[in-house]
Design a protein around this motif. Structure first.
Motif, PDB file in Angstrom:
ATOM      1  N   LEU A  63       0.837  -1.210   0.000  1.00 45.70           N
ATOM      2  CA  LEU A  63       0.000   0.000   0.000  1.00 45.70           C
ATOM      3  C   LEU A  63       0.868   1.255   0.000  1.00 45.70           C
ATOM      4  CD1 LEU A  63      -2.695  -1.159   2.558  1.00 45.70           C
ATOM      5  CD2 LEU A  63      -3.086  -0.735   0.128  1.00 45.70           C
ATOM      6  N   ARG A  64       1.937   1.246   0.785  1.00 43.18           N
ATOM      7  CA  ARG A  64       2.837   2.414   0.824  1.00 43.18           C
ATOM      8  C   ARG A  64       3.536   2.607  -0.524  1.00 43.18           C
ATOM      9  NH1 ARG A  64       4.411   1.480   6.782  1.00 43.18           N
ATOM     10  NH2 ARG A  64       2.905   2.886   7.747  1.00 43.18           N
ATOM     11  N   ASP A  65       3.914   1.509  -1.159  1.00 38.92           N
ATOM     12  CA  ASP A  65       4.537   1.614  -2.492  1.00 38.92           C
ATOM     13  C   ASP A  65       3.570   2.244  -3.492  1.00 38.92           C
ATOM     14  OD1 ASP A  65       6.861   0.469  -1.529  1.00 38.92           O
ATOM     15  OD2 ASP A  65       6.454  -1.523  -2.373  1.00 38.92           O
ATOM     16  N   ARG A  66       2.325   1.791  -3.459  1.00 37.57           N
ATOM     17  CA  ARG A  66       1.307   2.358  -4.374  1.00 37.57           C
ATOM     18  C   ARG A  66       1.059   3.821  -4.039  1.00 37.57           C
ATOM     19  NH1 ARG A  66      -0.434   3.287  -9.081  1.00 37.57           N
ATOM     20  NH2 ARG A  66      -2.685   3.447  -9.294  1.00 37.57           N
ATOM     21  N   ALA A  67       1.001   4.142  -2.750  1.00 34.11           N
ATOM     22  CA  ALA A  67       0.801   5.527  -2.319  1.00 34.11           C
ATOM     23  C   ALA A  67       1.968   6.401  -2.790  1.00 34.11           C
ATOM     24  CB  ALA A  67       0.640   5.595  -0.804  1.00 34.11           C
ATOM     25  N   ALA A  68       3.183   5.843  -2.779  1.00 29.67           N
ATOM     26  CA  ALA A  68       4.349   6.595  -3.254  1.00 29.67           C
ATOM     27  C   ALA A  68       4.221   6.883  -4.750  1.00 29.67           C
ATOM     28  CB  ALA A  68       5.629   5.806  -2.969  1.00 29.67           C
ATOM     29  N   GLU A  69       3.721   5.897  -5.511  1.00 29.07           N
ATOM     30  CA  GLU A  69       3.512   6.096  -6.948  1.00 29.07           C
ATOM     31  C   GLU A  69       2.547   7.246  -7.211  1.00 29.07           C
ATOM     32  OE1 GLU A  69       2.082   2.452  -8.617  1.00 29.07           O
ATOM     33  OE2 GLU A  69       3.878   1.330  -8.053  1.00 29.07           O
ATOM     34  N   LEU A  70       1.568   7.408  -6.302  1.00 31.08           N
ATOM     35  CA  LEU A  70       0.548   8.443  -6.478  1.00 31.08           C
ATOM     36  C   LEU A  70       0.858   9.717  -5.682  1.00 31.08           C
ATOM     37  CD1 LEU A  70      -2.602   6.153  -6.277  1.00 31.08           C
ATOM     38  CD2 LEU A  70      -1.499   7.068  -8.317  1.00 31.08           C
ATOM     39  N   ASP A  71       2.048   9.771  -5.099  1.00 32.22           N
ATOM     40  CA  ASP A  71       2.489  10.938  -4.319  1.00 32.22           C
ATOM     41  C   ASP A  71       1.526  11.305  -3.196  1.00 32.22           C
ATOM     42  OD1 ASP A  71       4.867  11.310  -5.765  1.00 32.22           O
ATOM     43  OD2 ASP A  71       3.808  12.427  -7.319  1.00 32.22           O
ATOM     44  N   VAL A  72       1.075  10.314  -2.438  1.00 35.23           N
ATOM     45  CA  VAL A  72       0.210  10.561  -1.288  1.00 35.23           C
ATOM     46  C   VAL A  72       1.087  11.087  -0.156  1.00 35.23           C
ATOM     47  CG1 VAL A  72      -1.300   9.499   0.432  1.00 35.23           C
ATOM     48  CG2 VAL A  72      -1.428   8.779  -1.959  1.00 35.23           C
ATOM     49  N   GLU A  73       0.771  12.276   0.326  1.00 38.56           N
ATOM     50  CA  GLU A  73       1.571  12.878   1.387  1.00 38.56           C
ATOM     51  C   GLU A  73       1.252  12.231   2.727  1.00 38.56           C
ATOM     52  OE1 GLU A  73       1.778  17.110   1.569  1.00 38.56           O
ATOM     53  OE2 GLU A  73       1.574  17.306  -0.607  1.00 38.56           O
ATOM     54  N   GLY A  74       2.287  12.038   3.556  1.00 30.16           N
ATOM     55  CA  GLY A  74       2.112  11.485   4.886  1.00 30.16           C
ATOM     56  C   GLY A  74       1.952   9.979   4.920  1.00 30.16           C
ATOM     57  N   ARG A  75       2.222   9.323   3.814  1.00 28.36           N
ATOM     58  CA  ARG A  75       1.976   7.884   3.717  1.00 28.36           C
ATOM     59  C   ARG A  75       2.801   7.071   4.699  1.00 28.36           C
ATOM     60  NH1 ARG A  75       4.491   9.767  -0.730  1.00 28.36           N
ATOM     61  NH2 ARG A  75       6.660   9.125  -0.991  1.00 28.36           N
ATOM     62  N   SER A  76       3.993   7.529   5.037  1.00 33.49           N
ATOM     63  CA  SER A  76       4.858   6.746   5.926  1.00 33.49           C
ATOM     64  C   SER A  76       4.307   6.660   7.347  1.00 33.49           C
ATOM     65  CB  SER A  76       6.276   7.309   5.947  1.00 33.49           C
ATOM     66  OG  SER A  76       6.264   8.632   6.432  1.00 33.49           O
ATOM     67  N   ASP A  77       3.464   7.602   7.745  1.00 30.31           N
ATOM     68  CA  ASP A  77       2.884   7.592   9.081  1.00 30.31           C
ATOM     69  C   ASP A  77       1.473   7.014   9.115  1.00 30.31           C
ATOM     70  OD1 ASP A  77       5.141   8.824  10.198  1.00 30.31           O
ATOM     71  OD2 ASP A  77       4.405  10.813   9.632  1.00 30.31           O
ATOM     72  N   MET A  78       0.941   6.621   7.966  1.00 30.59           N
ATOM     73  CA  MET A  78      -0.454   6.162   7.901  1.00 30.59           C
ATOM     74  C   MET A  78      -0.582   4.696   8.300  1.00 30.59           C
ATOM     75  SD  MET A  78      -1.947   7.756   4.401  1.00 30.59           S
ATOM     76  CE  MET A  78      -2.109   9.504   4.130  1.00 30.59           C
ATOM     77  N   THR A  79      -1.725   4.381   8.897  1.00 32.34           N
ATOM     78  CA  THR A  79      -2.073   2.996   9.176  1.00 32.34           C
ATOM     79  C   THR A  79      -2.581   2.360   7.890  1.00 32.34           C
ATOM     80  OG1 THR A  79      -4.379   3.483   9.702  1.00 32.34           O
ATOM     81  CG2 THR A  79      -2.797   3.595  11.532  1.00 32.34           C
ATOM     82  N   LYS A  80      -2.782   1.062   7.929  1.00 31.33           N
ATOM     83  CA  LYS A  80      -3.281   0.369   6.746  1.00 31.33           C
ATOM     84  C   LYS A  80      -4.625   0.944   6.315  1.00 31.33           C
ATOM     85  CE  LYS A  80      -4.188  -4.194   4.846  1.00 31.33           C
ATOM     86  NZ  LYS A  80      -3.998  -5.639   4.998  1.00 31.33           N
ATOM     87  N   ASP A  81      -5.538   1.150   7.271  1.00 38.19           N
ATOM     88  CA  ASP A  81      -6.854   1.702   6.940  1.00 38.19           C
ATOM     89  C   ASP A  81      -6.744   3.112   6.353  1.00 38.19           C
ATOM     90  OD1 ASP A  81      -8.210  -0.579   7.722  1.00 38.19           O
ATOM     91  OD2 ASP A  81      -8.569   0.153   9.756  1.00 38.19           O
ATOM     92  N   GLU A  82      -5.838   3.917   6.883  1.00 41.72           N
ATOM     93  CA  GLU A  82      -5.656   5.273   6.355  1.00 41.72           C
ATOM     94  C   GLU A  82      -5.078   5.235   4.937  1.00 41.72           C
ATOM     95  OE1 GLU A  82      -4.819   7.745  10.497  1.00 41.72           O
ATOM     96  OE2 GLU A  82      -3.171   6.685   9.528  1.00 41.72           O
ATOM     97  N   LEU A  83      -4.148   4.312   4.700  1.00 40.94           N
ATOM     98  CA  LEU A  83      -3.588   4.174   3.353  1.00 40.94           C
ATOM     99  C   LEU A  83      -4.663   3.772   2.354  1.00 40.94           C
ATOM    100  CD1 LEU A  83      -0.273   2.355   4.256  1.00 40.94           C
ATOM    101  CD2 LEU A  83      -0.429   4.534   3.027  1.00 40.94           C
ATOM    102  N   ILE A  84      -5.495   2.813   2.750  1.00 31.94           N
ATOM    103  CA  ILE A  84      -6.572   2.367   1.865  1.00 31.94           C
ATOM    104  C   ILE A  84      -7.505   3.522   1.537  1.00 31.94           C
ATOM    105  CG2 ILE A  84      -8.648   0.910   1.755  1.00 31.94           C
ATOM    106  CD1 ILE A  84      -7.010  -1.207   3.364  1.00 31.94           C
ATOM    107  N   GLU A  85      -7.877   4.288   2.544  1.00 26.97           N
ATOM    108  CA  GLU A  85      -8.769   5.430   2.330  1.00 26.97           C
ATOM    109  C   GLU A  85      -8.131   6.453   1.398  1.00 26.97           C
ATOM    110  OE1 GLU A  85     -10.926   8.962   4.911  1.00 26.97           O
ATOM    111  OE2 GLU A  85     -10.267   7.144   5.929  1.00 26.97           O
ATOM    112  N   ALA A  86      -6.841   6.753   1.618  1.00 28.18           N
ATOM    113  CA  ALA A  86      -6.145   7.737   0.781  1.00 28.18           C
ATOM    114  C   ALA A  86      -6.057   7.258  -0.669  1.00 28.18           C
ATOM    115  CB  ALA A  86      -4.745   7.991   1.343  1.00 28.18           C
ATOM    116  N   LEU A  87      -5.795   5.969  -0.862  1.00 28.33           N
ATOM    117  CA  LEU A  87      -5.693   5.440  -2.222  1.00 28.33           C
ATOM    118  C   LEU A  87      -7.044   5.444  -2.921  1.00 28.33           C
ATOM    119  CD1 LEU A  87      -3.238   2.494  -1.555  1.00 28.33           C
ATOM    120  CD2 LEU A  87      -2.772   4.570  -2.870  1.00 28.33           C
ATOM    121  N   ARG A  88      -8.096   5.174  -2.194  1.00 32.68           N
ATOM    122  CA  ARG A  88      -9.419   5.178  -2.807  1.00 32.68           C
ATOM    123  C   ARG A  88      -9.898   6.573  -3.177  1.00 32.68           C
ATOM    124  NH1 ARG A  88     -11.794   0.251   0.685  1.00 32.68           N
ATOM    125  NH2 ARG A  88     -11.140  -1.364  -0.765  1.00 32.68           N
ATOM    126  N   GLU A  89      -9.355   7.574  -2.522  1.00 32.84           N
ATOM    127  CA  GLU A  89      -9.725   8.961  -2.843  1.00 32.84           C
ATOM    128  C   GLU A  89      -9.021   9.443  -4.095  1.00 32.84           C
ATOM    129  OE1 GLU A  89      -8.859  11.231   0.646  1.00 32.84           O
ATOM    130  OE2 GLU A  89     -10.589  10.443   1.731  1.00 32.84           O
TER     131      GLU A  89
END
Length: 90
Positions: A63-89
């Motif tokens: 999830l963090r790798d995918r978030a990095a591809e999409l430049d999601v800010e704060g991904r390193s501090d996110m929980t799994k649920d937060e990462l999923i929510e950010a990716l779905r947005e």
């Protein structure tokens, strides 16, 4: 309630476009899906997509790798649920 504006001449399936917008999708994503669906049948559209497991089945690292591809800010501090929510947005 205000009357909805026409999405414009570039959108080929106004009804699907409005449904997607009401669901919270961006204008660009809604237009892309509506136009692709207009070019083929809607049932055919669902068959064209790739197959990928649901985000819930991914590891936090994936999830963090995918978030990095999409430049999601704060991904390193996110929980799994937060990462999923950010990716779905995205």
């Amino acid at each position: 309630m205000p009357e909805k504006k026409s999405p414009g001449p570039s959108v080929k399936d106004d009804e699907l476009y409005e449904k997607l917008r009401d669901e919270g999708n961006s204008k660009e994503k809604s237009a892309r899906i509506a136009n692709a669906a207009a070019n083929t049948s809607r049932s055919e559209m669902g068959k064209r997509g790739g197959s990928s497991p649901a985000y819930e089945e991914w590891t936090v690292e994936e999830l963090r790798d995918r978030a990095a591809e999409l430049d999601v800010e704060g991904r390193s501090d996110m929980t799994k649920d937060e990462l999923i929510e950010a990716l779905r947005e995205r």
